[in-house]
Design an enzyme around this catalytic site. Structure first.
Site, PDB file in Angstrom:
ATOM      1  N   GLY A   1       4.987  -0.834   2.593  1.00 34.15           N
ATOM      2  CA  GLY A   1       5.503  -1.479   1.644  1.00 34.15           C
ATOM      3  C   GLY A   1       6.407  -2.465   2.487  1.00 34.15           C
ATOM      4  O   GLY A   1       5.809  -3.431   2.664  1.00 34.15           O
ATOM      5  N   GLU A   9       0.964  -1.254  -0.055  1.00 32.03           N
ATOM      6  CA  GLU A   9       0.198  -0.064   0.078  1.00 32.03           C
ATOM      7  C   GLU A   9       0.924   1.194  -0.073  1.00 32.03           C
ATOM      8  O   GLU A   9       2.330   1.178   0.231  1.00 32.03           O
ATOM      9  CB  GLU A   9      -1.011  -0.022   1.188  1.00 32.03           C
ATOM     10  CG  GLU A   9      -1.854  -1.129   1.323  1.00 32.03           C
ATOM     11  CD  GLU A   9      -2.917  -0.921   2.337  1.00 32.03           C
ATOM     12  OE1 GLU A   9      -3.560  -2.065   2.506  1.00 32.03           O
ATOM     13  OE2 GLU A   9      -2.843  -0.146   3.099  1.00 32.03           O
ATOM     14  N   PRO A  10       0.327   2.220  -0.337  1.00 37.02           N
ATOM     15  CA  PRO A  10       1.145   3.761  -0.259  1.00 37.02           C
ATOM     16  C   PRO A  10       2.000   3.806   1.115  1.00 37.02           C
ATOM     17  O   PRO A  10       3.232   4.239   0.902  1.00 37.02           O
ATOM     18  CB  PRO A  10       0.169   4.767  -0.543  1.00 37.02           C
ATOM     19  CG  PRO A  10      -1.182   4.104  -1.137  1.00 37.02           C
ATOM     20  CD  PRO A  10      -1.181   2.688  -0.669  1.00 37.02           C
ATOM     21  N   GLU A  17       8.930  -7.877  -3.917  1.00 37.36           N
ATOM     22  CA  GLU A  17       9.163  -8.879  -3.246  1.00 37.36           C
ATOM     23  C   GLU A  17       9.937  -9.083  -2.130  1.00 37.36           C
ATOM     24  O   GLU A  17      10.416  -9.838  -1.523  1.00 37.36           O
ATOM     25  CB  GLU A  17       9.079 -10.232  -3.987  1.00 37.36           C
ATOM     26  CG  GLU A  17       8.136 -10.650  -4.760  1.00 37.36           C
ATOM     27  CD  GLU A  17       7.646 -12.014  -5.180  1.00 37.36           C
ATOM     28  OE1 GLU A  17       8.086 -12.821  -4.580  1.00 37.36           O
ATOM     29  OE2 GLU A  17       6.987 -12.172  -6.293  1.00 37.36           O
ATOM     30  N   GLY A  44      30.550  -0.394 -24.609  1.00 34.25           N
ATOM     31  CA  GLY A  44      30.937   1.123 -24.426  1.00 34.25           C
ATOM     32  C   GLY A  44      29.653   1.823 -24.796  1.00 34.25           C
ATOM     33  O   GLY A  44      28.488   1.745 -24.209  1.00 34.25           O
ATOM     34  N   GLY A  45      29.932   2.735 -25.427  1.00 37.20           N
ATOM     35  CA  GLY A  45      28.788   3.890 -26.108  1.00 37.20           C
ATOM     36  C   GLY A  45      27.869   3.128 -26.539  1.00 37.20           C
ATOM     37  O   GLY A  45      26.803   3.568 -26.479  1.00 37.20           O
ATOM     38  N   THR A  62       1.730  -5.489  -9.752  1.00 34.34           N
ATOM     39  CA  THR A  62       2.004  -5.877 -11.370  1.00 34.34           C
ATOM     40  C   THR A  62       1.028  -6.533 -12.013  1.00 34.34           C
ATOM     41  O   THR A  62       0.154  -7.170 -11.573  1.00 34.34           O
ATOM     42  CB  THR A  62       3.377  -6.927 -10.911  1.00 34.34           C
ATOM     43  OG1 THR A  62       4.334  -6.404 -10.101  1.00 34.34           O
ATOM     44  CG2 THR A  62       3.671  -7.424 -12.222  1.00 34.34           C
ATOM     45  N   ILE A  72      30.889  -3.109 -21.209  1.00 34.29           N
ATOM     46  CA  ILE A  72      31.668  -3.804 -22.674  1.00 34.29           C
ATOM     47  C   ILE A  72      31.265  -3.577 -23.770  1.00 34.29           C
ATOM     48  O   ILE A  72      32.280  -3.155 -24.648  1.00 34.29           O
ATOM     49  CB  ILE A  72      31.475  -5.582 -22.242  1.00 34.29           C
ATOM     50  CG1 ILE A  72      32.113  -6.050 -21.136  1.00 34.29           C
ATOM     51  CG2 ILE A  72      31.882  -6.144 -23.668  1.00 34.29           C
ATOM     52  CD1 ILE A  72      31.810  -7.202 -20.627  1.00 34.29           C
ATOM     53  N   THR A  79      12.775  -5.891  -0.389  1.00 34.82           N
ATOM     54  CA  THR A  79      14.059  -5.467  -0.825  1.00 34.82           C
ATOM     55  C   THR A  79      15.169  -6.239  -0.375  1.00 34.82           C
ATOM     56  O   THR A  79      15.131  -7.056   0.595  1.00 34.82           O
ATOM     57  CB  THR A  79      14.174  -3.852  -0.405  1.00 34.82           C
ATOM     58  OG1 THR A  79      14.226  -3.921   1.295  1.00 34.82           O
ATOM     59  CG2 THR A  79      13.033  -2.716  -0.623  1.00 34.82           C
TER      60      THR A  79
END
Length: 384
Positions: free
Chosen positions: A134, A130-131, A367, A343-344, A161, A341, A369
Site C-alpha cells: 500500500g 496491492e494487498p 493517493e 443535529g439529529g 477505483t 449543525i 495517506t
C-alpha cells in the site's frame, strides 16, 4: 484597483465553474443519494459529464480532448464533488489513469488510448496498490515477464477505483526483481485482455457509487508496445503521476466540503429553535466561520498547487502533498461539523451531510495517506 488580477481566477476558469455547476446541479446531484444507497456506478451522471465534455477534461486537444489545464481540471472535479463525490472520481481517475501516458508514453500509445478516453468511449483506472503493498508501493509483487514481442503479467492489484467499469488500466509490475523500485515498469492493460478478471466490489464507508475492486492478472499476455516509457521507469512515472493527481484529490475534498457547508448554511438559516433561526446563535456562527475560513485556505493552497502542476514547477511534490493533506483534513472537519449543525437530522440519510462526511474520509487515505503526505513534505523541506 479593478485591473489587479493577482490571486483572482481568470474569467475562463470562472466560466468553466459556472458551466460545471449548472450540469451538476441539474444532472449529477439528483443521482447522488441513490448511487450511495445502491452502491451502483451512476451511469446517468457519467453520461451527463460525458455529454458536456467534463468526464476527462485534461486530455490534450491533439488527442480529441478539451485540453483543460490543471487548474480548470481541479475546478471541474471540485464542482462535481460538491454534487456527488463518487461521480467526481470519473474525471479524477481518468486523469490518474492517463497521466502516466501523458508523462511517459510513446506518441502512438497516447493516440491509441487518450483519444478513446477523450471521446467518452472508455475510462482509465490506475493499478499501483496491492494487498501487501500500500504505502510501500515499491514492494509490489505483480510480475511482468518478457516473452518475445509480448509481456506476460501475473499478480493482483487492490483498491482499484472504477475497476470493472473502466476499459483501460495502467498497471505497474516488476520486470527486474533485483532492482527494487528501478525494476518496476508500467503497462496499458485492456479489460478485454484474456486473463484479466475482477474481485467483488468492496463494501465501503463512502464513495459507494464508485466501484472499488481487486484486479487479477492470470498470464495476461500483452504486446510489448503497450509498455509506458522505458523498462524500469514505471515507479518514477507512478510517483510523478501522484505529484499531479494529489491536486485532484485536494479538489475533490474541497468540493465535498463546499457541498456540506452550503447545506449547513441553508439549514442554519431556516431551522428555528428558541424562537429564532439557529444561525442567530453565536456558537453556531463561530462554527460556520471556521468552516468557511478553513475551506477557503484549502482552496487557495489547492489552486496554487494546480498552477504548479500545470507549469511543472520544481516544488510541485511539496505543494501537491500539502494541498491533498490539508484539504482532506479540512473536508473531514467541515463535514463533521455540518452533521453537528443539523443535529439529529444530520445523522440520518434523509439529509446529504452524513453521506458527505462518509465520502470525505477517503480523501485522507487514498493517493497516499495523510501520514505519508507529511513524510513527503518533511523530506522536501529538509532537502533545502
Amino acid at each position: 484597483m479593478s485591473d489587479f488580477d493577482a490571486y483572482r481566477l481568470p474569467e475562463d476558469h470562472e466560466t468553466i465553474r459556472a458551466a460545471v455547476r449548472e450540469v451538476c446541479d441539474a444532472r449529477v446531484a439528483p443521482n447522488a443519494a441513490e448511487a450511495d444507497e445502491t452502491g451502483e456506478f451512476p451511469k446517468a451522471s457519467y453520461d451527463a459529464l460525458r455529454s458536456s465534455d467534463f468526464h476527462a477534461p485534461h486530455i490534450p486537444v491533439e488527442y480529441g480532448g478539451a485540453g483543460a489545464d490543471a487548474l480548470a481540471t481541479a475546478i471541474v472535479i471540485e464542482e462535481v464533488a460538491r454534487a456527488c463525490a463518487a461521480s467526481s472520481l470519473i474525471p479524477a481517475v481518468n486523469k490518474l489513469g492517463t497521466m502516466p501516458l501523458i508523462l511517459s508514453a510513446s506518441d502512438d500509445l497516447k493516440r491509441r488510448y487518450l483519444s478513446k478516453v477523450a471521446a467518452g468511449e472508455a475510462m482509465f483506472s490506475y493499478c499501483l496498490s496491492e494487498p501487501e503493498a500500500g504505502s510501500d508501493a515499491a514492494s509490489m509483487t505483480t510480475r511482468a515477464v518478457r516473452d518475445g514481442d509480448h509481456w506476460v503479467l501475473n499478480g493482483v492489484k487492490r483498491w482499484i477505483t472504477n475497476a470493472g467499469v473502466s476499459e483501460y488500466y495502467t498497471v505497474f509490475a516488476v520486470t527486474d526483481p533485483s532492482a527494487r523500485s528501478r525494476g518496476i515498469s508500467a503497462f496499458v492493460v485492456e479489460k478485454s485482455d484474456p486473463g484479466v478478471s475482477f474481485g467483488a466490489p468492496e463494501k465501503k464507508l463512502g464513495i459507494k457509487g464508485s466501484p472499488t475492486r481487486e484486479v487479477y492478472f492470470d498470464n495476461v499476455r500483452i504486446p510489448a508496445d503497450r509498455m509506458i516509457g522505458a523498462e524500469g521507469t514505471g515507479f518514477a512515472t507512478a510517483m510523478k503521476t501522484l505529484d499531479h493527481t494529489r491536486v485532484t484529490i485536494a479538489a475533490q475534498a474541497i468540493g465535498i466540503a463546499q457541498g456540506a457547508l452550503d447545506f449547513a448554511l441553508g439549514y442554519a438559516k431556516e431551522r428555528q429553535q428558541f424562537g429564532k433561526p439557529i444561525a442567530d446563535f453565536q456558537g453556531l456562527q463561530f462554527m460556520l466561520a471556521d468552516m468557511g475560513m478553513k475551506l477557503e485556505a484549502a482552496r487557495q493552497l489547492t489552486y496554487t498547487a494546480a498552477g504548479k502542476s500545470e507549469r511543472g514547477d520544481a516544488d510541485l511534490t511539496y505543494f501537491g502533498a500539502a494541498a491533498k493533506c490539508f484539504a482532506s483534513d479540512v473536508a473531514m472537519e467541515i463535514t463533521t461539523d455540518a452533521v453537528q449543525i443539523l443535529g439529529g437530522y444530520g445523522y440520518t440519510r434523509d439529509y446529504p451531510v452524513e453521506r458527505m462526511m462518509r465520502d470525505a474520509k477517503i480523501t485522507q487515505i487514498y493517493e497516499g495517506t495523510n501520514q505519508v503526505q507529511r513524510i513527503v513534505m518533511a523530506r522536501q523541506l529538509l532537502k533545502g
